[in-house]
Structure formats: structure tokens, C-alpha cells
Design a protein around this motif. Structure first.
Motif, PDB file in Angstrom:
ATOM      1  N   LYS A 258     -24.956  29.941 -24.893  1.00  0.00           N
ATOM      2  CA  LYS A 258     -26.178  30.911 -24.887  1.00  0.00           C
ATOM      3  C   LYS A 258     -27.249  30.249 -25.663  1.00  0.00           C
ATOM      4  O   LYS A 258     -27.087  29.263 -26.460  1.00  0.00           O
ATOM      5  N   GLU A 259     -28.628  30.586 -25.320  1.00  0.00           N
ATOM      6  CA  GLU A 259     -29.620  30.346 -25.786  1.00  0.00           C
ATOM      7  C   GLU A 259     -30.264  31.198 -26.783  1.00  0.00           C
ATOM      8  O   GLU A 259     -30.612  32.311 -26.471  1.00  0.00           O
ATOM      9  N   ASP A 262     -33.240  33.274 -25.962  1.00  0.00           N
ATOM     10  CA  ASP A 262     -33.220  34.346 -24.900  1.00  0.00           C
ATOM     11  C   ASP A 262     -32.935  35.791 -25.479  1.00  0.00           C
ATOM     12  O   ASP A 262     -31.512  35.998 -25.904  1.00  0.00           O
ATOM     13  N   GLN A 263     -33.866  36.566 -25.235  1.00  0.00           N
ATOM     14  CA  GLN A 263     -33.715  38.036 -25.678  1.00  0.00           C
ATOM     15  C   GLN A 263     -32.408  38.787 -24.974  1.00  0.00           C
ATOM     16  O   GLN A 263     -31.883  39.785 -25.387  1.00  0.00           O
ATOM     17  N   THR A 264     -32.023  38.100 -24.061  1.00  0.00           N
ATOM     18  CA  THR A 264     -30.924  38.753 -23.144  1.00  0.00           C
ATOM     19  C   THR A 264     -29.467  38.903 -24.139  1.00  0.00           C
ATOM     20  O   THR A 264     -28.668  39.674 -24.033  1.00  0.00           O
ATOM     21  N   VAL A 355     -30.731  26.980 -15.622  1.00  0.00           N
ATOM     22  CA  VAL A 355     -31.605  27.637 -16.153  1.00  0.00           C
ATOM     23  C   VAL A 355     -33.484  26.930 -16.087  1.00  0.00           C
ATOM     24  O   VAL A 355     -33.188  25.886 -15.925  1.00  0.00           O
ATOM     25  N   GLN A 356     -34.145  27.769 -16.070  1.00  0.00           N
ATOM     26  CA  GLN A 356     -35.375  27.558 -15.672  1.00  0.00           C
ATOM     27  C   GLN A 356     -36.345  27.717 -17.041  1.00  0.00           C
ATOM     28  O   GLN A 356     -36.144  29.244 -17.399  1.00  0.00           O
ATOM     29  N   ASP A 358     -39.241  29.388 -18.853  1.00  0.00           N
ATOM     30  CA  ASP A 358     -40.419  30.501 -18.290  1.00  0.00           C
ATOM     31  C   ASP A 358     -41.731  30.109 -19.332  1.00  0.00           C
ATOM     32  O   ASP A 358     -42.609  31.127 -19.301  1.00  0.00           O
ATOM     33  N   THR A 361     -38.586  30.520 -23.057  1.00  0.00           N
ATOM     34  CA  THR A 361     -37.226  30.423 -23.131  1.00  0.00           C
ATOM     35  C   THR A 361     -36.538  29.936 -21.652  1.00  0.00           C
ATOM     36  O   THR A 361     -37.218  29.936 -20.986  1.00  0.00           O
ATOM     37  N   TRP A 362     -35.374  29.663 -21.828  1.00  0.00           N
ATOM     38  CA  TRP A 362     -34.576  29.248 -20.678  1.00  0.00           C
ATOM     39  C   TRP A 362     -34.171  30.595 -20.034  1.00  0.00           C
ATOM     40  O   TRP A 362     -33.505  31.130 -20.624  1.00  0.00           O
ATOM     41  N   LYS A 363     -34.268  30.702 -18.732  1.00  0.00           N
ATOM     42  CA  LYS A 363     -33.708  31.776 -17.991  1.00  0.00           C
ATOM     43  C   LYS A 363     -32.836  31.407 -16.958  1.00  0.00           C
ATOM     44  O   LYS A 363     -33.117  30.416 -16.017  1.00  0.00           O
ATOM     45  N   SER A 364     -31.761  32.194 -16.691  1.00  0.00           N
ATOM     46  CA  SER A 364     -30.601  31.786 -15.893  1.00  0.00           C
ATOM     47  C   SER A 364     -30.934  32.016 -14.440  1.00  0.00           C
ATOM     48  O   SER A 364     -31.850  32.870 -14.057  1.00  0.00           O
TER      49      SER A 364
END
Length: 373
Positions: A258-259, A262-264, A355-356, A358, A361-364
Motif C-alpha cells: 500500500k502507498e 494514497d487516501q484509499t 499503478v500510475q 496522478d 500519488t500512485w493510483k491502481s
């Protein structure tokens, strides 16, 4: 080893050209402090002796000999870097000392037929190349691929994985390959040659310093190829910040954990546990530095194996437990990523999530990809 302590060792580049990776050793040391404060494992405290090897193979050999012959450690755990691990591999295998969860993606540390006492941890570099190939075949089957790679086992293993993964399409899809030496000050000239090839995808198998240069140069020259980074260069703070966050938008890498940015994962129990650990045991350190997560998860893996050993703390039993990990899910790993080993499979991890970036942060993107399926 005593009834109250288990002594393990490692060498790390606390000085020298790869000193940023020493964050792994510091995080492992801190994690074992946490475990010890909570009572240890099976009633024993973990004593990790972590020595500086300066990222120098002769120094790694000298320090590893000290750990085995003077400190009499049970095992080597988490030593970072291909050069250091290659230099000590024959010695440790001859001595039948477990060298577990080593911090290198080199295929050579996960070959049980040749080196039955050595085991990697992260997905190996060949697997990462295969994962990128699977992604490109699915998403960009007509891609023209340029490859920039570090001229050593790290770069060549990735490249072989990419070629193997593309199969009979490799000759058509890869239009140019160029290497660089780690001693070179810049890879600007390589980027210009690769751009001139007409490629619309850049597979960039480099470490943070050179990846940052490549991101900058592709932005300066307005080369709008899809830029795939090695996960060795996947750190926002070590690679993307120096490259410029605006320049880094759209680059892709792969993660198995997990990053923190990333607010996820803001309310995720595993992330909360990790951030609480950082606050208590590494208050001066940057919790978003991915190398801290790497060390944290490596230490968690060792604790799992040590627990499975029970009271039978021989080197043979440690190896037996390390080679029978079944669907281990660590709290800081991305959902669906599991560790598995067997007496013939010394690669605990073979899955990654693409992940890319944005801009923040990195987004899956897409599903978790397994190199072995």
C-alpha cells in the motif's frame, strides 16, 4: 542463541552510493524493537546486528564473516543489494547459514537447486519484466517499445523477463535497447537516442537517480511516450520529487504494498498500524518513504517464519519453515497479494499491481498481475 534471545545479522549500505536504501535496515531494526517491546517471538527477543557494507562486495564479505564467525548469528536476514548478496552467497551456502528475504530482485538469490540456503523476498527482476510484458500485450499490443536498462544483473534480468513475456512479438515490439553504467553522471544522451527510435513506450529499468533524469529529459524534449519505471525507482520522494511532480504525471510503476500517500488507505487498519509504528519507533523518519515499508514488511515476514519454528530454532528448521509459507497476507500488502514458498519455489512474491502517478500519488490501474500465471 539463548532461551531468551535469537541473534540474526545483515549488512546494509549505511554509507556509499546506495545509502538511501539503508532505510530498509533502519525500519527492520525498529520493527524488531516493537516486537521485543511486545514480548518477542515465542518468548525470545530478536537481536538484529545490522552492519555497514558501504555497498562494497569485499566489505560485505568481511562484515558477513564477522556476523557468522564472531557474532555467531543464527541467520542472515534482509541484506540489501545484488552486489553484496552475490559476494556472500557461496560462503553462506557453504556454511549452511540461512540467508533469508534478501533485499534484491536478482534471480540468482532464488535458485534452490544451486543455492539452497539463499532466498529472496520481493518479486524477482525477471518476474517484473514479465508483468510489464503482460500489461503491454493487453493494453498496447501495437506498441513500439524503447528500453533503457542498467548494465548489470538488475537490468539484464528485467530485460530478459520483458522479452520472455512478449514471446514471439518481442522482435517486432522492441525497437531499441540501450544500457547505461552506474558510474555515468547522466543518461540524457541515451534518452535522446531512444526518442529518435520513434518508440511510443519507454520501459525504464533504472534506479532512482537515473529514473529521475529520464523523467526530466523526456519532459524537456516533449517525448510523450508511456513511461514505465522499474519498481526500484517507484519512490515518490526519491525519484518523482527530484524529477518534478508535474513532469512525473502519467508514469507507471508496480507495487505490491500500500502507498502511504494514497487516501484509499486512510482508514485501512494495516496502514494505521504502520503509521503508528513509524510515529513511535521512527519519529524522525519520513513515513511515506517506500523503503521503510519494504523493511517493515520484510521484518514481518521473518517474524512469521520465526513464530512457525516454535522452540526448534535450528538453521535447518528455520529453512524448513521459510520454504513452507502458505498464502501469507501481510497487513501492509495490497489486497490479493500473498506470499508463498515451497522447497522448490524460493520466490515468496510473484504478483504486482500496476499503478500510475496522478501528480500527487500512485493510483491502481487494472488487476493484480501474477508473473507465474
Amino acid at each position: 542463541m539463548t532461551d531468551t534471545e535469537v541473534k540474526i545479522g545483515q549488512t546494509m549500505p549505511y554509507s556509499g552510493p546506495a545509502s538511501s536504501f539503508a532505510a530498509i535496515g533502519r525500519a527492520m531494526t525498529a520493527y524488531f524493537q516493537k516486537v521485543n517491546a511486545e514480548g518477542g517471538v515465542n518468548g525470545r527477543k530478536i537481536n538484529l546486528i545490522s552492519l555497514d557494507d558501504g555497498y562494497s562486495p569485499p566489505k560485505a564479505v568481511e562484515q558477513t564473516r564477522r556476523l557468522i564467525e564472531s557474532e555467531e548469528v543464527l541467520a542472515i536476514v534482509g541484506t540489501f543489494g545484488s552486489p553484496s548478496n552475490f559476494a556472500t552467497q557461496k560462503y553462506l551456502n557453504a556454511k549452511k547459514v540461512p540467508a533469508l528475504f534478501l533485499g534484491t530482485g536478482a534471480n540468482r538469490v532464488s535458485e534452490p537447486a544451486t543455492y539452497p540456503w539463499s532466498m529472496g523476498w520481493q518479486p524477482n527482476n525477471h518476474a517484473k519484466g514479465v508483468i510489464y510484458a503482460k500489461h503491454l500485450l493487453k493494453e498496447r499490443p501495437n506498441a513500439k517499445i524503447a528500453v533503457l536498462f542498467q548494465n548489470d544483473d538488475f537490468g539484464r534480468d528485467h530485460l530478459k523477463g520483458l522479452r520472455d513475456g512478449l514471446g514471439d512479438k518481442a522482435a517486432r515490439m522492441i525497437v531499441k535497447e540501450l544500457s547505461y553504467e552506474v558510474a555515468e553522471p547522466t543518461i540524457d544522451s541515451q534518452v535522446l537516442v531512444l526518442k529518435a527510435s520513434g518508440a511510443d513506450v519507454l520501459v525504464d529499468i533504472s534506479t532512482p537517480k537515473f529514473a529521475a533524469q529520464a523523467i526530466k529529459k523526456t519532459a524537456e524534449t516533449k517525448w510523450d511516450a508511456l513511461h514505465l519505471l522499474s519498481d526500484a525507482a517507484g519512490s515518490i520522494s526519491s525519484t518523482l520529487v527530484p524529477a518534478g511532480l508535474e513532469n512525473s504525471k502519467g508514469v507507471i510503476t508496480m507495487l505490491f504494498r500500500k502507498e502511504p500517500t494514497d487516501q484509499t488507505w486512510a482508514d485501512d487498519p494495516g496502514m494505521r498500524e504502520y503509521l503508528a509504528f513509524m510515529k513511535q519507533y521512527m519519529p524522525e523518519a519520513n513515513p511515506t518513504e517506500t523503503l521503510h515499508l519494504f523493511g517493515y514488511a520484510t521484518a514481518q515476514t521473518f517474524v512469521h517464519v520465526l513464530r512457525d519454528c516454535g522452540d526448534n530454532l535450528t538453521r535447518e528448521n528455520l529453512m524448513r519453515q521459510a520454504t513452507s509459507i502458505k498464502d501469507l497476507e501481510l497487513s501492509i500488502m495490497l489486497p490479493g497479494i500473498k506470499l508463498n514458498t515451497s522447497p522448490t519455489r524460493y520466490t515468496p512474491l510473484s504478483q504486482e499491481q500496476l499503478v500510475q502517478f496522478d501528480g500527487t500519488t500512485w493510483k491502481s490501474i487494472g488487476e493484480v498481475i501474477d508473473a507465474e500465471k
